[in-house]
Write an enzyme that holds these catalytic residues in place. Structure first.
Site, PDB file in Angstrom:
ATOM      1  N   LEU B 223     -39.256 -15.032 -12.066  1.00  0.00           N
ATOM      2  CA  LEU B 223     -38.082 -14.687 -12.446  1.00  0.00           C
ATOM      3  C   LEU B 223     -37.769 -14.845 -13.739  1.00  0.00           C
ATOM      4  O   LEU B 223     -38.012 -15.996 -14.329  1.00  0.00           O
ATOM      5  CB  LEU B 223     -37.011 -15.463 -11.746  1.00  0.00           C
ATOM      6  CG  LEU B 223     -35.509 -15.306 -12.052  1.00  0.00           C
ATOM      7  CD1 LEU B 223     -35.140 -13.751 -11.661  1.00  0.00           C
ATOM      8  CD2 LEU B 223     -34.890 -16.158 -11.241  1.00  0.00           C
ATOM      9  N   ASP B 224     -37.396 -13.910 -14.746  1.00  0.00           N
ATOM     10  CA  ASP B 224     -36.963 -13.874 -16.275  1.00  0.00           C
ATOM     11  C   ASP B 224     -38.162 -14.371 -16.748  1.00  0.00           C
ATOM     12  O   ASP B 224     -38.076 -15.111 -17.843  1.00  0.00           O
ATOM     13  CB  ASP B 224     -35.864 -14.666 -16.328  1.00  0.00           C
ATOM     14  CG  ASP B 224     -34.677 -14.195 -15.432  1.00  0.00           C
ATOM     15  OD1 ASP B 224     -34.685 -12.948 -15.257  1.00  0.00           O
ATOM     16  OD2 ASP B 224     -33.660 -14.869 -15.141  1.00  0.00           O
TER      17      ASP B 224
END
Lengths: 280, 280, 280, 280
Positions: B223-224
């Site tokens: 994530l990210d």
């Protein structure tokens, strides 16, 4: 500036505070030059910084008038020390220190540097060019406790308003931080909260960020978690290796720290929990 | 642009690569207009983007010549698709989508938007003003697997070069990401790696930062954490509450995402591990 | 916002103005939420913008109270029109218009666009997508006087608070400007006062500047000399030719103009001679 | 850096120049580390800056090879002086000088400061702290000719590569400028071409600009009209009076001038008419 009065107030928010403050100031025959206020609606707090022309006939009376007419436990400060006393802590890097010393030498710092304290003697020669006392307090062959005791003993006699960590590369214990509550100002070489801790430029390089930054903040017990005063960033690209990042970062660091000192010495920073109100 | 040739090469670094490349290009009667190269010294990798005037008599021969004379397993791409095909994924926020659709409508996007896919119908009316197909693929009452299957089935027929997550607020599974490797581009509403995850503006508010930012990046399984393409920041102060931060942030988000799309559609971005080489 | 009161005052400077204003506001049972003031010491003028919670029982009485207790000829404005009416003037370039229309469509503009008027029909189709009337008033085969008369006749019925020149490429006569005093807002495609007049990007290219910019300003009789509201700049380098400068400039132009409109619609801009006071 | 070779070439543009240059470099057993080129299409000029690893067996032969195989009158420079010699000219303001002297003291300037020359003795004490010779050449009671003759006589023996006007407040005659062609570097305290000439901050204040800037440029016969090397800007607002503008401006001036010196000392600036090519 000598016939101006600076008033800082921090209290619970309430109806009519600006009017109350303005009324009391007028009653004491001061004229408001600039007034900056902020209401923290989440915490129901009111902050105001007022510059007045004129000097109150009786400062104590003005203080009393304000305290009695504002919400209980209001913090009122009238004309806090105009010229703050600073002690600068350094390790080996010169860029922030040099920037501060030059401003001090040419009297554009609006503060008095009482001493520079380093855990190496690297910056002694340079500091002494400017007739500022340099104390070398080595951390070598000492427990953290001993080192910090010696550091505190060196700083204490100067009674500084602020202790500026101008690239001081030792982590300070909670005990030391508690001793100088709200007086320790650090420059962190990243855009906090990104890259907390050691080697932020190495971390930035590995993450492949396109912007680097620096953060001036109060030091609290949590590493790099204190209230932020000033932050700035600079665009970079893939061609920056770690040394390039460090070099580029130093330009931001010194600008950010000097600006934070400027704000503090003009009493433009107020604390609210882990955040700052900065009346630029 | 029609009589220009774009060559992208990525290979192990070696002595004399620029000379080899330039020599082969000259042999094929192309003239170098601009050449941007980068050597990643840590990974011993060489990257070059060359724009030539002229068109090779035999592109396959040029490709073969380059591959045979460069280090083994060199990735050589000659004239990758000039006009990329895009599918845009959205949820409810319009600002990034609108910016992209307007550019597309006025033919300044340098890409062809094939479809917009949203998990709500909020942006359908707006999208259809521009004669772009809008597909509403709701996530409601479906397992993540079902939802993503439907999403993939909707996207696949368009064979997009890039799938742009223009404020698409669902987290995608590794399986979905794997299906569209190196094609998923996201705009994250913070200056990564600060404030990963949900509600970055709320996080920024609580931390009391003095700067906010946005990040356009490739989506990977973490994530990210994918390779960053573009980042920008904006100074803020204590007076910004969360809605103000969101409003200010949207301006950065749309500018950052549009700039990232511009770089991708001009084949100015090359991937190396978790980082990007961006030849602006 | 419906139970808030906005008060704008502009008058000769005098002792005790903040106290007077705050006192009168309190007397009318309003509570100050934010107060921004500025003293122009050169011209002895005082400016204040106050946002209060609460609505006055009698606005006319509050107005009278303020006027009677402030220096003669004070300009006091209580709750100026919340939603400004705009007419947008364009020629052929779409970028500023599109940015404004999109904000309007999604209700983030805080203003009502009554019409778009162009001297070509280039932007008619786009405008009408958003259900905004488009009037094409050609300048061809008309004297300047005739053209401007027709323009004025087209604008007048809408009674706009502001007429936004969103890349309107005709120079307006003093007579036209006089008709819409303090209502004409222009975006100039340079960092004024550099590159006044035509072809600023060509001028910038020839001068070899390393930064370009844009300026939103009030239109007065002197070309590009009116009070400046917003300016921004962007770094460029030797590799930008004129078309590149134009493309890069458009991004700044639309951001600057939209920000200026935002400031105007929130009544954050006050005029003093050829300068603006902007309470951001 | 000692086993690297820097090659700068400037010539008429022609087909195959990158290939020719790369080929010749390879023939001399050098490996290209970075190559930055630019074609000025308006003037049909080619510029390239190549950093190679390795040292040529015979530099003269490499030079000859390049000159013979490039268009006539090509300017080829191989390993221009690595450490440039600087003379700094000052008047009374310290900020640019101090920034440069500190960098020099800590060996981050990549240049050797031979002397500081001032038309007042204001900065003598400070300069001498750093063991740099300071010459006071007063302009008082002298004709411009006499003053400039004395100035030239003071500078000449140091044979500087660049003479840096670090807030030197005397206008130099064409004769003086001719004597040091392409060696005079000035910092102008505005964003040129805005506010040419005296008192730019006063001019900026009167115009009500929302941004100020600084410009580092070569000095030519036309006041403030020489080729621009670096420019930067900073946002300001209505609350800045002239002294505030001056203070804010000094921070930009010193950053801009130091960056320009950095670019010049690394041979990253090439001249083309009244413009610069800057390979950052």
């Amino acid at each position: 500036m000598n016939n101006q009065t600076l008033i800082l107030i921090q209290c619970q928010d309430a109806v009519g505070l600006v009017a109350s403050v303005a009324h009391i100031i007028a009653k004491h025959h001061l004229n408001i030059v600039t007034m900056r206020e902020f209401v923290d609606e989440e915490n129901h707090k009111f902050f105001v910084r007022v510059v007045c022309s004129g000097v109150p006939a009786a400062t104590a009376l003005l203080q009393q008038d304000l305290e009695e007419n504002l919400p209980a436990r209001a913090q009122v400060s009238i004309n806090p020390a105009r010229e703050k006393k600073l002690v600068i802590l350094v390790t080996k890097e010169h860029h922030c220190l040099a920037d501060i010393l030059v401003r001090h030498f040419f009297k554009t710092l609006n503060a008095s540097i009482k001493a520079v304290v380093g855990n190496y003697d690297t910056l002694q020669e340079f500091t002494e060019k400017f007739d500022i006392p340099y104390h070398c307090v080595s951390h070598e062959n000492k427990s953290k406790e001993e080192f910090e005791q010696e550091l505190a003993d060196t700083i204490m006699p100067y009674q500084p308003d602020y202790i500026v960590l101008a690239k001081f590369m030792r982590i300070l214990s909670p005990a030391f931080v508690a001793k100088f509550e709200n007086k320790l100002i650090n420059i962190h070489h990243s855009f906090l909260p990104a890259f907390i801790g050691a080697n932020p430029y190495r971390q930035a390089y590995k993450r492949g960020v396109k912007i680097i930054g620096a953060t001036a903040h109060y030091v609290t017990n949590d590493l790099d978690e204190g209230p932020i005063i000033v932050q700035r960033t600079k665009s970079i690209n893939h061609s920056y290796d770690v040394p390039n990042l460090v070099t580029a970062g130093k330009e931001i660091e010194k600008a950010v720290l000097s600006h934070a000192i400027h704000l503090l010495t003009e009493d433009r920073v107020m604390l609210q929990g882990n955040k700052t109100i900065v009346f630029e």
